[in-house]
Design an enzyme around this catalytic site. Structure first.
Site, mmCIF file in Angstrom:
data_model
loop_
_atom_site.group_PDB
_atom_site.id
_atom_site.type_symbol
_atom_site.label_atom_id
_atom_site.label_comp_id
_atom_site.label_asym_id
_atom_site.label_seq_id
_atom_site.Cartn_x
_atom_site.Cartn_y
_atom_site.Cartn_z
ATOM 1 C CG ASP A 1 17.630 -41.913 14.705
ATOM 2 O OD1 ASP A 1 18.050 -41.841 15.871
ATOM 3 O OD2 ASP A 1 17.626 -40.934 13.928
ATOM 4 C CD GLU B 1 21.209 -37.442 17.292
ATOM 5 O OE1 GLU B 1 21.974 -36.529 17.640
ATOM 6 O OE2 GLU B 1 21.413 -38.161 16.285
#
Length: 416
Positions: free
Chosen positions: A85, A180
């Site tokens: 991400d 994350e």
């Protein structure tokens, strides 16, 4: 062992073509955005096509894969982890990477139409890369090196080993995670299924950084309740929640904010405020490397709340403080051979290790407390989370070659 720059650039551009920005608001679903799963499926297929084994993709977007041992079957299992991400702080859609082939030390025009420039006047570290190729944004999005540069480095390193079967190595495990950037990627990380004896997150910044200590971190939501009365008749009656919130912020230690601190210095950081006379919500970060100082910082917030409640009435201020992660140094001191292995591998790859504390956190912090020693390696990128992010390409190449060197050096070890 030199990994092709063309291979790295092509792979990185492929990954950043996917919009995998995560969302802090959508915290009941993992992954928090559908784009992350789109990239995860693409990446899982790529790993299978390369020839990796035991490639799995679960319903939450976690990819795991194995490169079996070759000539070093008695070695410990080493893992490598990166997140797919990108930050919610800036758009990750329609990224248009640009490459300056030979940086001359001046301003880099990111966007001519909007006159957006990446300047060494604002970012002096640019000058370290004079004469080198640098990848930038077009000034309208982030670049995505955090952490698609890490994914690129890991995948390119295992690809090199698959193409060179004569190189000996132990069993290698890979994991690519979602969310994350919202602090949730370790929530569903299955350490037992991963099956590594130790691992590395490849999620750091500039060339050579090696990190095994980080902030102790807590996030706090402060709620200020006021009392709204018509302004013409407010004297002695109104309690303006905005005023109380401003008073709170003024009572925080003035020099203990991110913009005034560095190294091991901790801070308080107010990053979001919303509300009106009746109610204000303030979001804060509390950070410190020292465990005792960290505890005192959290206690100070409770003391502030008590003071303001005494002044304005009980229930005016409430504090909801939650620990996010702790300093991994506490666990890494029990497994320093993992750090020493990385230092040795860096040197063999022609990289000078720069050991420093993380002024933030990584998955490795939480994973270390979950039983998986996990320091953090550089990716080469810098200015993460914004339109001035850039990636010196020689640094990316060295990141991949460092990962490769660790893979081969780990094969020379025996299980502890």
């Amino acid at each position: 062992m030199e990994i092709s720059m063309d291979v790295l650039v092509k792979r990185f551009k492929d990954y950043v073509s996917f919009d995998s920005q995560s969302s802090e608001e959508n915290d009941q679903v993992c992954p928090s955005t559908p784009g992350q799963m789109v990239l995860a499926k693409h990446l899982a297929e790529e790993l299978k096509a390369l020839g990796l084994e035991e490639v799995t993709l679960d319903n939450h977007g976690y990819i795991m894969a194995t490169l079996p041992a070759s000539g070093c079957e008695g070695a410990p299992v080493v893992g490598f982890i990166a997140h797919m991400d990108t930050s919610p702080d800036a758009s990750g859609a329609d990224i248009k990477p640009q490459v300056v082939e030979n940086y001359d030390g001046g301003d880099i025009v990111l966007n001519k139409e909007q006159d957006i420039r990446l300047s060494p006047k604002d970012f002096p570290s640019l000058l370290k890369y004079k004469g080198q190729p640098i990848m930038t944004t077009d000034g309208t999005t982030l670049l995505g090196a955090d952490d698609k540069a890490g994914v690129t480095a890991i995948v390119s390193a295992v690809e090199y080993l698959l193409q060179h079967p004569e190189i000996k190595h132990g069993k290698i495990r890979l994991c690519f995670t979602p969310d994350e950037e919202t602090g949730r990627s370790a929530d569903r990380f299955d350490v037992k299924a991963f099956g590594a004896d130790f691992a590395y997150t490849v999620d750091g910044d500039e060339l050579g950084s090696l990190e095994y200590e980080n902030f102790n971190a807590a996030n706090a939501a402060i709620t200020f309740k006021g009392r709204s009365v018509h302004t013409g008749d407010a004297k002695g009656k109104m309690i303006n929640a905005n005023t109380v919130a401003c008073e709170w912020q003024q009572m925080l230690p003035a020099g203990e904010r991110p913009e005034y601190t560095e190294g091991y210095e901790g801070f308080y950081h107010v990053h979001k405020v919303s509300g009106d006379v009746e109610k204000v919500t303030m979001m804060m970060l509390i950070r410190d490397h020292d465990k005792a100082k960290f505890a005192r910082r959290k206690l100070y917030l409770e003391e502030l709340a008590a003071l303001l409640n005494k002044k304005y009435g009980e229930g005016t201020v409430t504090v909801d403080c939650k620990d996010m992660y702790l300093n991994m140094r506490e666990k890494m001191e029990e497994a320093m051979y993992v750090v020493e292995l990385a230092e040795k591998a860096m040197e063999s790859a022609g990289v000078k290790p720069v050991v420093k504390p993380i002024r933030g956190g990584t998955d490795g912090a939480r994973l270390s407390f979950m039983g998986l020693p996990c320091p953090n390696l550089f990716t080469g990128g810098t200015n993460f989370h914004g339109r001035f992010e850039y990636l010196p390409l020689l640094s990316l190449q060295k990141a991949a070659e460092t990962v490769l060197a660790i893979m081969t050096e780990a094969g020379k070890l025996r299980k502890h």
